[in-house]
Motif scaffolding. Structure first.
Motif, PDB file in Angstrom:
ATOM      1  N   UNK A 100     -32.226   9.517  39.795  1.00  0.00           N
ATOM      2  CA  UNK A 100     -31.179   8.535  39.505  1.00  0.00           C
ATOM      3  C   UNK A 100     -31.542   7.131  39.979  1.00  0.00           C
ATOM      4  N   UNK A 101     -32.800   6.919  40.377  1.00  0.00           N
ATOM      5  CA  UNK A 101     -33.257   5.602  40.807  1.00  0.00           C
ATOM      6  C   UNK A 101     -34.009   4.937  39.652  1.00  0.00           C
ATOM      7  N   UNK A 102     -33.593   3.738  39.287  1.00  0.00           N
ATOM      8  CA  UNK A 102     -34.137   3.006  38.144  1.00  0.00           C
ATOM      9  C   UNK A 102     -34.786   1.720  38.645  1.00  0.00           C
ATOM     10  N   UNK A 104     -38.039  -1.523  37.808  1.00  0.00           N
ATOM     11  CA  UNK A 104     -39.270  -2.117  37.275  1.00  0.00           C
ATOM     12  C   UNK A 104     -39.787  -3.040  38.372  1.00  0.00           C
ATOM     13  N   UNK A 105     -40.957  -2.714  38.906  1.00  0.00           N
ATOM     14  CA  UNK A 105     -41.505  -3.444  40.054  1.00  0.00           C
ATOM     15  C   UNK A 105     -40.460  -3.454  41.170  1.00  0.00           C
ATOM     16  N   UNK A 106     -40.004  -4.639  41.610  1.00  0.00           N
ATOM     17  CA  UNK A 106     -39.065  -4.698  42.725  1.00  0.00           C
ATOM     18  C   UNK A 106     -37.617  -4.861  42.288  1.00  0.00           C
ATOM     19  N   UNK A 107     -37.324  -4.626  41.023  1.00  0.00           N
ATOM     20  CA  UNK A 107     -35.953  -4.741  40.499  1.00  0.00           C
ATOM     21  C   UNK A 107     -35.331  -3.353  40.393  1.00  0.00           C
ATOM     22  N   UNK A 108     -34.152  -3.172  40.986  1.00  0.00           N
ATOM     23  CA  UNK A 108     -33.469  -1.881  41.022  1.00  0.00           C
ATOM     24  C   UNK A 108     -32.027  -2.049  40.546  1.00  0.00           C
ATOM     25  N   UNK A 109     -31.788  -1.978  39.230  1.00  0.00           N
ATOM     26  CA  UNK A 109     -30.404  -2.076  38.739  1.00  0.00           C
ATOM     27  C   UNK A 109     -29.599  -0.826  39.132  1.00  0.00           C
ATOM     28  N   UNK A 110     -28.295  -0.970  39.104  1.00  0.00           N
ATOM     29  CA  UNK A 110     -27.428   0.189  39.302  1.00  0.00           C
ATOM     30  C   UNK A 110     -27.574   1.131  38.124  1.00  0.00           C
ATOM     31  N   UNK A 111     -27.667   2.404  38.430  1.00  0.00           N
ATOM     32  CA  UNK A 111     -27.701   3.455  37.409  1.00  0.00           C
ATOM     33  C   UNK A 111     -26.416   4.253  37.575  1.00  0.00           C
ATOM     34  N   UNK A 112     -25.537   4.123  36.597  1.00  0.00           N
ATOM     35  CA  UNK A 112     -24.247   4.803  36.679  1.00  0.00           C
ATOM     36  C   UNK A 112     -24.420   6.277  36.303  1.00  0.00           C
ATOM     37  N   UNK A 113     -23.515   6.827  35.561  1.00  0.00           N
ATOM     38  CA  UNK A 113     -23.572   8.256  35.240  1.00  0.00           C
ATOM     39  C   UNK A 113     -24.583   8.583  34.157  1.00  0.00           C
ATOM     40  N   UNK A 114     -24.934   7.609  33.326  1.00  0.00           N
ATOM     41  CA  UNK A 114     -25.895   7.872  32.257  1.00  0.00           C
ATOM     42  C   UNK A 114     -26.575   6.567  31.865  1.00  0.00           C
ATOM     43  N   UNK A 115     -27.686   6.716  31.116  1.00  0.00           N
ATOM     44  CA  UNK A 115     -28.403   5.553  30.608  1.00  0.00           C
ATOM     45  C   UNK A 115     -28.886   5.892  29.214  1.00  0.00           C
ATOM     46  N   UNK A 116     -28.581   5.032  28.247  1.00  0.00           N
ATOM     47  CA  UNK A 116     -28.945   5.280  26.855  1.00  0.00           C
ATOM     48  C   UNK A 116     -30.177   4.474  26.471  1.00  0.00           C
ATOM     49  N   UNK A 117     -31.025   5.099  25.659  1.00  0.00           N
ATOM     50  CA  UNK A 117     -32.224   4.456  25.123  1.00  0.00           C
ATOM     51  C   UNK A 117     -32.303   4.742  23.631  1.00  0.00           C
ATOM     52  N   UNK A 118     -33.200   4.051  22.958  1.00  0.00           N
ATOM     53  CA  UNK A 118     -33.489   4.331  21.545  1.00  0.00           C
ATOM     54  C   UNK A 118     -32.217   4.350  20.707  1.00  0.00           C
ATOM     55  N   UNK A 119     -31.427   3.285  20.845  1.00  0.00           N
ATOM     56  CA  UNK A 119     -30.184   3.149  20.070  1.00  0.00           C
ATOM     57  C   UNK A 119     -29.238   4.331  20.270  1.00  0.00           C
ATOM     58  N   UNK A 120     -29.216   4.868  21.482  1.00  0.00           N
ATOM     59  CA  UNK A 120     -28.322   5.979  21.790  1.00  0.00           C
ATOM     60  C   UNK A 120     -28.837   7.344  21.385  1.00  0.00           C
ATOM     61  N   UNK A 121     -30.034   7.400  20.830  1.00  0.00           N
ATOM     62  CA  UNK A 121     -30.597   8.686  20.416  1.00  0.00           C
ATOM     63  C   UNK A 121     -31.119   9.500  21.606  1.00  0.00           C
ATOM     64  N   UNK A 122     -31.355   8.826  22.728  1.00  0.00           N
ATOM     65  CA  UNK A 122     -31.844   9.481  23.939  1.00  0.00           C
ATOM     66  C   UNK A 122     -30.976   9.009  25.101  1.00  0.00           C
ATOM     67  N   UNK A 123     -30.503   9.960  25.905  1.00  0.00           N
ATOM     68  CA  UNK A 123     -29.618   9.632  27.022  1.00  0.00           C
ATOM     69  C   UNK A 123     -30.089  10.359  28.273  1.00  0.00           C
ATOM     70  N   UNK A 124     -30.156   9.626  29.373  1.00  0.00           N
ATOM     71  CA  UNK A 124     -30.418  10.224  30.678  1.00  0.00           C
ATOM     72  C   UNK A 124     -29.080  10.512  31.336  1.00  0.00           C
ATOM     73  N   UNK A 125     -28.901  11.745  31.835  1.00  0.00           N
ATOM     74  CA  UNK A 125     -27.677  12.091  32.548  1.00  0.00           C
ATOM     75  C   UNK A 125     -28.030  12.666  33.914  1.00  0.00           C
ATOM     76  N   UNK A 126     -27.126  12.502  34.868  1.00  0.00           N
ATOM     77  CA  UNK A 126     -27.338  13.054  36.199  1.00  0.00           C
ATOM     78  C   UNK A 126     -27.039  14.554  36.186  1.00  0.00           C
TER      79      UNK A 126
END
Length: 220
Positions: A100-102, A104-126
């Motif tokens: 659940x840690x997101x 790029x280099x030293x940037x760490x945005x908040x990752x809520x319950x899910x993250x969508x990629x590829x126009x919503x075709x792929x979703x990361x869930x906890x």
């Protein structure tokens, strides 16, 4: 156009006993499944094996016509060493996820319950359980039948652990109750699962019913 999921390397785990080697004690022989998702113009690699597997991954990507610079997102289902070892290959990726840690280099945005990629075709869930920060990747509309594939790391070790809980419990679970809950949840959401250390498998009603039974049993 349907999305593609490629298993670049199939995971495994076996225990080597003292009798089988010259060391003073036995040890685990293990590596994770490494997968590539191609969806809506995005290339997403899931679980990057150990640090000694860079050539394995580069060769497998080359067989599909890709190289590490073509990867847009890196997702490691959790932070164990056999799932994160080759992240260094993919420095062009927009984001890396380790559980659940997101970042790029030293940037760490908040990752809520899910993250969508590829126009919503792929979703990361906890999906905590094996570790408290585990995630799974849902890939919708996949070849050949438009079904949903779940890439779940060690939420499932392999298909056999559906009917033998000792397999995933003995692999370590930081929260068995949450793991049972998320195993059942993922099976209800997916038609096919790629586990952390074995062959992918189709999710049958018998599998869903067994996982629901396991979940209901712990709630009684």
């Amino acid at each position: 156009m349907l999305n593609k999921v490629h298993v670049l390397a199939e995971g495994y785990s076996t225990y080597s006993t003292q009798e089988e080697n010259s060391d003073s004690k036995g040890y685990m022989l293990a590596n994770c499944s490494c997968s590539l998702v191609q969806a809506a113009g995005c290339n997403i690699i899931v679980d990057t094996m150990t640090a000694w597997d860079g050539n394995v991954i580069k060769e497998a990507l080359g067989n599909i016509g890709l190289n590490p610079q073509d990867i847009d997102f890196v997702v490691c289902t959790h932070g164990h060493s056999d799932h994160v070892g080759c992240n260094y290959l993919f420095l062009n990726a927009k984001w890396h996820f380790i559980g659940a840690c997101m970042n790029r280099a030293n940037k760490y945005p908040d990752f809520e319950e899910s993250f969508s990629m590829a126009n919503g075709e792929v979703v990361i869930i906890k999906t905590p359980g094996h570790t408290l920060s585990c995630v799974s990747v849902l890939v919708y509309n996949t070849e050949p039948n438009g079904n949903t594939v779940g890439i779940c790391g060690d939420l499932f070790e392999r298909e056999e652990d559906v009917f033998n809980e000792d397999i995933w419990l003995s692999a370590g679970s930081e929260d068995p109750k949450a793991q049972r809950r998320n195993r059942s949840k993922l099976a209800d959401m997916c038609s096919y699962i790629i586990p952390g250390h074995g062959k992918g498998f189709h999710v049958t009603e018998a599998i869903r019913n067994k996982l629901r039974s396991d979940l209901n049993g712990q709630l009684e």
